[in-house]
Design a protein around this motif. Structure first.
Motif, short mmCIF file in Angstrom:
data_model
loop_
_atom_site.label_atom_id
_atom_site.label_comp_id
_atom_site.label_asym_id
_atom_site.label_seq_id
_atom_site.Cartn_x
_atom_site.Cartn_y
_atom_site.Cartn_z
N GLU A 77 0.83 -1.21 0.00
CA GLU A 77 0.00 0.00 0.00
C GLU A 77 0.87 1.27 0.00
O GLU A 77 0.56 2.24 -0.67
CB GLU A 77 -0.92 -0.01 1.21
N THR A 78 1.95 1.22 0.75
CA THR A 78 2.87 2.37 0.79
C THR A 78 3.38 2.69 -0.62
O THR A 78 3.41 3.85 -1.04
CB THR A 78 4.06 2.05 1.72
N LEU A 81 0.44 4.05 -2.80
CA LEU A 81 0.03 5.41 -2.45
C LEU A 81 1.01 6.43 -3.03
O LEU A 81 0.62 7.52 -3.43
CB LEU A 81 -0.06 5.56 -0.92
N ALA A 84 -0.16 7.18 -6.38
CA ALA A 84 -1.58 7.53 -6.54
C ALA A 84 -1.73 8.93 -7.11
O ALA A 84 -0.90 9.81 -6.88
CB ALA A 84 -2.30 7.41 -5.21
N ARG A 106 0.24 7.41 -12.94
CA ARG A 106 0.52 6.18 -12.19
C ARG A 106 1.70 5.44 -12.80
O ARG A 106 2.58 4.95 -12.10
CB ARG A 106 -0.71 5.28 -12.17
N ARG A 138 -4.87 -4.12 -2.29
CA ARG A 138 -3.93 -3.02 -2.08
C ARG A 138 -3.36 -2.46 -3.37
O ARG A 138 -2.88 -1.34 -3.38
CB ARG A 138 -2.77 -3.47 -1.18
N GLY A 142 -6.73 0.03 -6.11
CA GLY A 142 -6.37 1.44 -6.24
C GLY A 142 -6.43 1.92 -7.69
O GLY A 142 -6.93 3.00 -7.98
N GLU A 146 -9.10 4.73 -9.40
CA GLU A 146 -8.70 5.91 -10.18
C GLU A 146 -9.45 5.97 -11.51
O GLU A 146 -9.87 7.04 -11.95
CB GLU A 146 -7.19 5.89 -10.42
#
Lengths: 217, 217
Positions: A77-78, A81, A84, A106, A138, A142, A146
């Motif tokens: 996730e880090t 993000l 993102a 992205r 995760r 995402g 988007e």
């Protein structure tokens, strides 16, 4: 509702005493997870190895993360993000421009380490099926959100009907998944970075034809 | 032109003396490659380890394969050929039926080991970029050719124009790649086996809309 009234959950009990120091330590732990997985794969990852690499006590790792699955999910996730698209960042006037800007952002911002990390995780799904859930929740979710945000903005502009957006976002529909699968095939399997020209081809040849449903049709 | 007049190429010099025994030995070597990669990843694969696992001399491996890259490429091809659709196997009357039969055959016949093996190779592309070529040439090209064969059969039946088929098969076009990327996303990353119902959704929601180009349009 202030933070202190909430159940602690995954918050560390000591958070109030040194939040900045704790954040730095947590970042170091996540960095250790990324390094170890890229170097040795998922199979060999242990909480002890993470603690040793991050130079913290094993109990420090366990205080925040219950298992290596939790650690890997947070690490993924880090990375995601970091790539993102900030809300409202694209001032695009059409769905096409919006999709190209969003997917390019992205693609360009996704650190090579992120590509490698998720490819290694994908390789681990055969022996560790729960990793597939981590990837879905995760990383893939995402990207999906988007694209969904682009669709909603286009709907507000009257470029696409609400019914079509609803259909495309129905679980199990394959249109958005096809665009995501294509970026994974290109970037993670074939090692090609999709630049703005590549993203434009993806949008024109795949995503827009599949989205369809313009109000006049 | 008989076989003996051709340059030996990758044929083993001893082939004439014991072809059956050699075939069995080669199969054992390929099996060793598959096992070792699934167990330990690509990074740790050596010719020595393959020879030891297959219980043959290292020279026997080198006689046929110049490098581990050659070995891995042949191992991947062996897996993919096992899932290939026999020419003329589908007696489908429409492009839709043909695509569903073709993709279902591959999805169902692809051994779980093949999925795992190619996922592990994908994870290796970040550190070994030449593996991306192997995946492209030995795994993805085969899927592409099967879909191309469906298109050509549909063209003969008059379901799709020659111009559209030519356009779709132009290098760099993204339509067929999107369908392949979707199967990889579903099967290799998310661990879902695409059954006939899943394949039908892929064909109806993604592949047929992207193929388009029916003669009346």
């Amino acid at each position: 509702m202030t933070r202190s009234t909430r159940p602690a959950g995954r918050q560390r009990p000591g958070a109030a005493f040194g939040p900045v120091r704790d954040e730095a330590r947590n970042a170091r732990i996540i960095e250790a997870v990324l390094d170890l997985i890229v170097e040795n794969g998922y199979g060999d990852l242990t909480m002890s190895a993470v603690a040793a690499r991050a130079e913290v006590a094993k109990a420090t790792v366990y205080r925040r993360w219950a298992s290596r699955e939790d650690l890997v999910a947070d690490a993924l996730e880090t990375l995601m993000l970091a790539a993102a698209v900030p809300a409202g960042a694209t001032a695009a006037g059409t769905l096409r421009e919006d999709l190209i800007a969003t997917l390019t952002q992205r693609s360009v911002c996704l650190h090579p380490q992120a590509r490698h990390f998720s490819a290694v995780l994908a390789a681990a799904t055969a022996s560790h099926p729960q990793i597939a859930d981590t990837l879905r929740e995760r990383a893939i979710a995402g990207q999906r959100e988007e694209i969904a945000a682009c669709l909603h903005r286009a709907q507000k502009r009257g470029e696409i009907t609400a019914e079509r957006v609803e259909l495309l976002l129905t679980p199990g529909r394959m249109e958005i998944a096809a665009a995501i699968g294509l970026t994974i095939l290109q970037q993670e399997l074939l090692g090609a970075v999709l630049d703005i020209e590549g993203v434009a081809r993806l949008v024109d040849q795949v995503l827009l034809p599949l989205i369809g449903g313009i109000p006049t049709s």
